[in-house]
Design a protein around this motif. Structure first.
Motif, mmCIF file in Angstrom:
data_model
loop_
_atom_site.group_PDB
_atom_site.id
_atom_site.type_symbol
_atom_site.label_atom_id
_atom_site.label_comp_id
_atom_site.label_asym_id
_atom_site.label_seq_id
_atom_site.Cartn_x
_atom_site.Cartn_y
_atom_site.Cartn_z
ATOM 1 N N GLY A 161 38.516 42.080 43.259
ATOM 2 C CA GLY A 161 38.769 40.740 43.776
ATOM 3 C C GLY A 161 37.600 39.807 43.546
ATOM 4 O O GLY A 161 37.784 38.630 43.219
ATOM 5 N N ALA A 162 36.389 40.315 43.714
ATOM 6 C CA ALA A 162 35.205 39.491 43.468
ATOM 7 C C ALA A 162 35.094 39.118 41.996
ATOM 8 O O ALA A 162 34.718 37.995 41.651
ATOM 9 C CB ALA A 162 33.950 40.232 43.925
ATOM 10 N N LEU A 163 35.422 40.056 41.117
ATOM 11 C CA LEU A 163 35.365 39.759 39.686
ATOM 12 C C LEU A 163 36.406 38.702 39.323
ATOM 13 O O LEU A 163 36.118 37.774 38.551
ATOM 14 C CB LEU A 163 35.603 41.040 38.882
ATOM 15 C CG LEU A 163 35.387 40.921 37.370
ATOM 16 C CD1 LEU A 163 33.929 40.624 37.049
ATOM 17 C CD2 LEU A 163 35.832 42.199 36.653
ATOM 18 N N ALA A 164 37.603 38.828 39.887
ATOM 19 C CA ALA A 164 38.644 37.827 39.629
ATOM 20 C C ALA A 164 38.218 36.461 40.160
ATOM 21 O O ALA A 164 38.467 35.426 39.515
ATOM 22 C CB ALA A 164 39.954 38.265 40.281
ATOM 23 N N GLU A 165 37.582 36.441 41.324
ATOM 24 C CA GLU A 165 37.126 35.182 41.919
ATOM 25 C C GLU A 165 36.122 34.491 41.010
ATOM 26 O O GLU A 165 36.025 33.262 40.984
ATOM 27 C CB GLU A 165 36.491 35.460 43.283
ATOM 28 C CG GLU A 165 36.613 34.332 44.277
ATOM 29 C CD GLU A 165 38.010 34.173 44.831
ATOM 30 O OE1 GLU A 165 38.534 33.030 44.758
ATOM 31 O OE2 GLU A 165 38.589 35.153 45.317
ATOM 32 N N GLY A 166 35.378 35.298 40.244
ATOM 33 C CA GLY A 166 34.368 34.740 39.340
ATOM 34 C C GLY A 166 34.915 34.264 38.014
ATOM 35 O O GLY A 166 34.144 33.789 37.170
ATOM 36 N N GLY A 167 36.221 34.428 37.789
ATOM 37 C CA GLY A 167 36.838 33.884 36.590
ATOM 38 C C GLY A 167 37.061 34.862 35.454
ATOM 39 O O GLY A 167 37.389 34.452 34.336
ATOM 40 N N ALA A 168 36.922 36.154 35.694
ATOM 41 C CA ALA A 168 37.139 37.149 34.640
ATOM 42 C C ALA A 168 38.615 37.204 34.247
ATOM 43 O O ALA A 168 39.505 36.822 35.016
ATOM 44 C CB ALA A 168 36.682 38.524 35.106
ATOM 45 N N GLY A 169 38.890 37.726 33.059
ATOM 46 C CA GLY A 169 40.250 37.825 32.558
ATOM 47 C C GLY A 169 41.009 38.993 33.163
ATOM 48 O O GLY A 169 40.415 39.901 33.761
#
Length: 330
Positions: A161-169
């Motif tokens: 979730g944190a990675l997605a929040e940072g804009g990762a694909g």
């Protein structure tokens, strides 16, 4: 059965109404039975969706919010959400860049999420799936083919979730989720059964002087039953199972969760965490981050699960990233 309910048939909608009233930062759709963040997803953000049978609160609706899930779909107690429900959550979470499904390895969940992913694909939504199967107690169970998905679900939802929040694909978020699952192992012990509102009686008989070793979060049987043991003996049994399956070396850094199954006082959970910490310290293994409390429950079951993730620097950095949900926030 003594429970604070109105009608056993209406426990889920009644609880969802309470969740909506308590947390205006969430949007609770009582008709479709989905929980989403209030407001639109951030531009370009990959969606993260999870769900499963109710009775495991705060999993999953309690983890909807900034830094974790975009949507959750709760099924009836210990019952998978249906494909249309999962599809509705997927559509709500989609922002044109894809959605990651976090799915615990239970037969109903796997089948229904797979069908929902196919329906979403037909609508042009890219869906990646992360299957959580961290429970080392048994290889196959009443509810699964392969290992059950339990406590590592929280780790996957927080870190991915944190990675997605940072804009990762979408592919990158899913791959990290799978890596977190692969690095995590769980084991649970129960002192009592749980009572579902519909049944009105305990799901299984467990004598007062016995405990179930390796129990599942729906009350599924574990490896064996034993006479009631001390806390340090329980922790030794759990850690032996976890570390035999996924050995850790001195200087390894970990995220450790000591999780109550719904009916275990916090004082006992901290006592158990102390035993875990002492044992791992004796092996030179570092607890870099920790959680103690009720995160993946089984209604009113008295019991504990221990989850250990062998965490690398990226996982720890993302674990520390801001999170704001009803059940987890920093």
């Amino acid at each position: 059965m003594k429970k604070f309910i109105n009608n056993p048939e209406n426990v889920l909608p009644d609880a969802l109404r309470g969740l909506a009233a308590a947390h205006p930062e969430l949007r609770v759709d009582l008709e479709q039975k989905i929980i989403t963040r209030a407001g639109k997803p951030a531009a370009g953000k990959v969606g993260l969706v999870s769900g499963g049978g109710s009775g495991h609160e705060p999993l999953h609706g309690g983890f909807v919010g900034v830094g974790m899930l975009d949507a959750a779909c709760p099924g009836e107690v210990f019952t998978s959400p249906v494909p249309d429900q999962i599809l509705a959550a997927t559509v709500a979470a989609d922002n044109g860049t894809g959605v990651v499904h976090v799915v615990k390895n239970y037969t109903g969940d796997v089948m229904n999420f797979q069908l929902a992913a196919e329906l979403a694909a037909a609508e042009g939504i890219v869906v990646e799936t992360v299957l959580v199967d961290d429970d080392v107690a048994v290889q196959d169970s009443t509810w699964t083919a392969g290992r059950r998905g339990t406590g590592a679900t929280v780790f996957v939802e927080k870190i991915a979730g944190a990675l997605a929040e940072g804009g990762a694909g979408v592919a990158e978020v899913a791959e990290l989720g799978r890596r977190v699952n692969a690095a995590s192992r769980s084991f649970a012990v129960a002192l009592t059964s749980c009572t579902t509102p519909a049944a009105g009686r305990p799901g299984f008989d467990l004598p007062d002087d016995e405990m179930e070793i390796g129990v599942g979060i729906h009350g599924e049987p574990g490896r064996r039953r034993e006479k009631l043991a001390s806390a340090n003996e329980v922790v030794a049994t759990a850690l032996d199972a976890i570390l035999s399956d996924h050995p850790l070396a001195p200087a390894d850094r970990t995220i450790v969760m000591v999780n109550g199954l719904g009916g275990t006082p916090l004082i006992e959970l901290y006592l158990l965490f102390g035993e875990v910490a002492s044992t791992l310290d004796g092996k030179g293994i570092t607890i870099a981050r920790s959680l103690v409390g009720n995160y993946v429950t089984s209604l009113d079951m008295a019991g504990v699960s221990i989850t250990i993730c062998q965490a690398d620097e990226q996982m720890l950095t993302l674990w520390d990233a801001p999170v704001r949900t009803p059940a987890l926030r920093w």
